[in-house]
Design a protein around this motif. Structure first.
Motif, PDB file in Angstrom:
ATOM      1  N   GLU A  63       0.834  -1.199   0.000  1.00 12.82           N
ATOM      2  CA  GLU A  63       0.000   0.000   0.000  1.00 12.82           C
ATOM      3  C   GLU A  63       0.873   1.255   0.000  1.00 12.82           C
ATOM      4  O   GLU A  63       2.026   1.246   0.449  1.00 12.82           O
TER       5      GLU A  63
ATOM      6  N   THR B 298      -5.577  10.795  -0.080  1.00 10.38           N
ATOM      7  CA  THR B 298      -5.451   9.640  -0.985  1.00 10.38           C
ATOM      8  C   THR B 298      -4.879   8.418  -0.253  1.00 10.38           C
ATOM      9  O   THR B 298      -4.130   8.535   0.732  1.00 10.38           O
ATOM     10  N   MET B 299      -5.253   7.250  -0.794  1.00  7.62           N
ATOM     11  CA  MET B 299      -4.739   5.962  -0.333  1.00  7.62           C
ATOM     12  C   MET B 299      -4.760   5.027  -1.535  1.00  7.62           C
ATOM     13  O   MET B 299      -5.634   5.148  -2.410  1.00  7.62           O
TER      14      MET B 299
ATOM     15  N   TYR C  97      -3.875   0.773  -2.949  1.00 10.82           N
ATOM     16  CA  TYR C  97      -3.462  -0.609  -2.682  1.00 10.82           C
ATOM     17  C   TYR C  97      -3.170  -1.302  -4.011  1.00 10.82           C
ATOM     18  O   TYR C  97      -3.847  -1.087  -5.011  1.00 10.82           O
TER      19      TYR C  97
ATOM     20  N   PRO D 143      -0.086   6.737   3.121  1.00  8.24           N
ATOM     21  CA  PRO D 143      -1.321   7.534   2.981  1.00  8.24           C
ATOM     22  C   PRO D 143      -1.059   9.038   3.116  1.00  8.24           C
ATOM     23  O   PRO D 143      -0.159   9.469   3.832  1.00  8.24           O
TER      24      PRO D 143
END
Length: 457
Positions: A393, A400-401, A403, A396
């Motif tokens: 991932e 936004t994030m 994976y 962060p």
């Protein structure tokens, strides 16, 4: 005539004299010869007697020498054996005997060669071969360890529930004896009848000495049933499975391991509805406990989906992708999985990101979701296909994030991001340099914490 007669007479006289003289001389010669012969015979006899005396002397001397040699040899052979006792007997538990205990008289040359030392514990009935060196030879003596003293025993009374096992040793508080002992019942005690019972015990040591003791056995009848805990109603999706005993325990006041019996014959996991499951537990005394729960079989949804069902869906998709071909390489399989996720799942923002099984279900069944759904769907398909993978991932930011996945098909870890992007970029089997080149020019889309992951190609 007369003169002639006289002459003849004188001549005869002379002849007689000569004859007499001749006979005398012959006799003398014979006597002389006989005397010399007798002397020679006597001298011969004396020489023979002298030889015999000399022979007898030599024979006596030889016999004396042989006797002396035999005496010396006998002393060498017999003296060590005469000095060392053939066997020594001690009582078990006594200190180890000293060298002097094996000797009939003291000897400065004696020493124990083997078979015994100061640390030898005489705590068992046995025979020890002890080798003693003495007068330049080694002699073996046997040490007999006997046990003639009966054990001293202290017993204790015991209480059991009816039907329970109990051994003779359970009645022993303490045993004092130099050797090991065995404990047994003279007669098997009554373990079934309620009340107090006398128990007869026989305690025997290695020497065969027996001590008889008594103790009391109190038998109590168990009437308390087991307790079943943790029974709750269950919810399962159609086609799912249930571990009916999960989280349920059975305790009993006596028994440590009471079997939990489950009757789920009336449950149909392939059909929606409510079904009853019955639990039952019986202890060794026959006391019974029971409980029931309701199994709610509901339509499959993201809220009740299980890993088993998700894997089943994934296997169906892989079967359609790979067919019966057994020649596909892992790279080919990974490419097919990538294409399916990238093309079949529509991007839909805002899905929950706390349960990977639910994320995979949204991608495999609902076929829509955000980057988390893409990554968890790929994770499920890659794992079922036997391709080594792991989640990764982005670091962060407040807004936004992201994976995606890593895969290793034997060439080291590579990036595997199936999520659709607005600009149409794809990231199948990318090296770290290739992905970072994109990330650095697109606001750090894949900026990750390298300390958390293995080295990526």
């Amino acid at each position: 005539m007369g003169q002639a007669r006289r002459n003849r007479s004188r001549s005869r006289e002379v002849q007689r004299r000569r004859e007499t003289q001749r006979r005398q001389e012959t006799y003398k010669r014979q006597e002389e010869y006989r005397r010399h012969d007798e002397q020679r015979r006597k001298a011969h006899v004396r020489r023979k007697r002298k030889k015999r005396r000399r022979a007898r002397f030599l024979a006596g001397l030889i016999c004396w020498l042989l006797l002396m040699m035999a005496a010396v040899a006998g002393t060498y052979v017999l003296l060590p054996a005469m000095c060392v006792k053939e066997d020594v007997t001690v009582e078990a538990g006594e200190p180890c005997p000293d060298l002097e205990d094996f000797l009939r008289w003291r000897s400065k040359t004696a020493e124990i060669v083997s078979g015994l030392d100061g640390d030898t514990a005489l705590d068992t009935v046995a025979d020890y071969e002890v080798v003693i060196g003495i007068f330049g030879r080694e002699v073996t003596s046997t040490l007999h360890v006997k046990d003639t003293v009966a054990p001293v025993v202290v017993t204790r009374d015991r209480t059991i529930y009816a039907g329970k096992e109990i051994s003779a040793e359970d009645f022993i508080e303490e045993i004092e004896d130099a050797t090991s002992t065995t404990v047994q019942f003279e007669e098997e005690p009554d373990r079934e009848s309620d009340g107090d019972h006398e128990v007869l015990l026989l305690i025997t040591d290695e020497g065969g000495n027996v001590t008889k003791k008594t103790a009391s056995l109190k038998v109590t009848v168990d009437t308390e049933p087991p307790v079943i805990s943790g029974v709750v109603d269950l919810i399962v999706p159609v086609g799912g499975s249930i571990s009916y005993k999960k989280g349920i325990t059975v305790t009993d006041n006596i028994d440590d391991d009471v079997e939990l019996q489950v009757d789920a014959d009336g449950v149909d996991l392939a059909k929606e509805g409510d079904y009853e499951v019955l639990y039952r537990a019986v202890d060794s005394a026959g006391n019974e406990a029971s409980a029931s729960a309701v199994v709610h079989v509901e339509p499959v949804s993201v809220d009740n989906i299980t890993e088993e069902l998700v894997n089943s869906e994934a296997d169906k998709i892989l079967s359609s992708l790979f067919g019966d071909s057994g020649t596909l390489s892992e790279l080919d399989k990974a490419k097919k999985i990538y294409n399916w996720c990238h093309e079949k799942i529509a991007y839909f923002d805002g899905t929950p990101k706390t349960n990977w099984v639910q994320g995979a279900y949204r991608g495999l069944v609902d076929r829509k979701g955000d980057c988390y759904v893409y990554a968890m769907t790929a994770k499920c398909l890659l794992t079922r296909a036997g391709i080594k993978n792991m989640d990764i991932e982005k670091i962060p930011t407040p807004t936004t994030m992201h994976y995606w996945n890593l895969i290793d098909i034997g060439e080291g870890w590579h990036h595997f991001d199936t999520c659709r992007r607005v600009d149409g970029s794809t990231f199948f089997y990318k090296t770290d340099a290739e992905l970072m080149a994109y990330s650095d020019t697109h606001d750090g889309t894949h900026n990750y914490d390298r300390s958390r992951y293995p080295g990526i190609q």
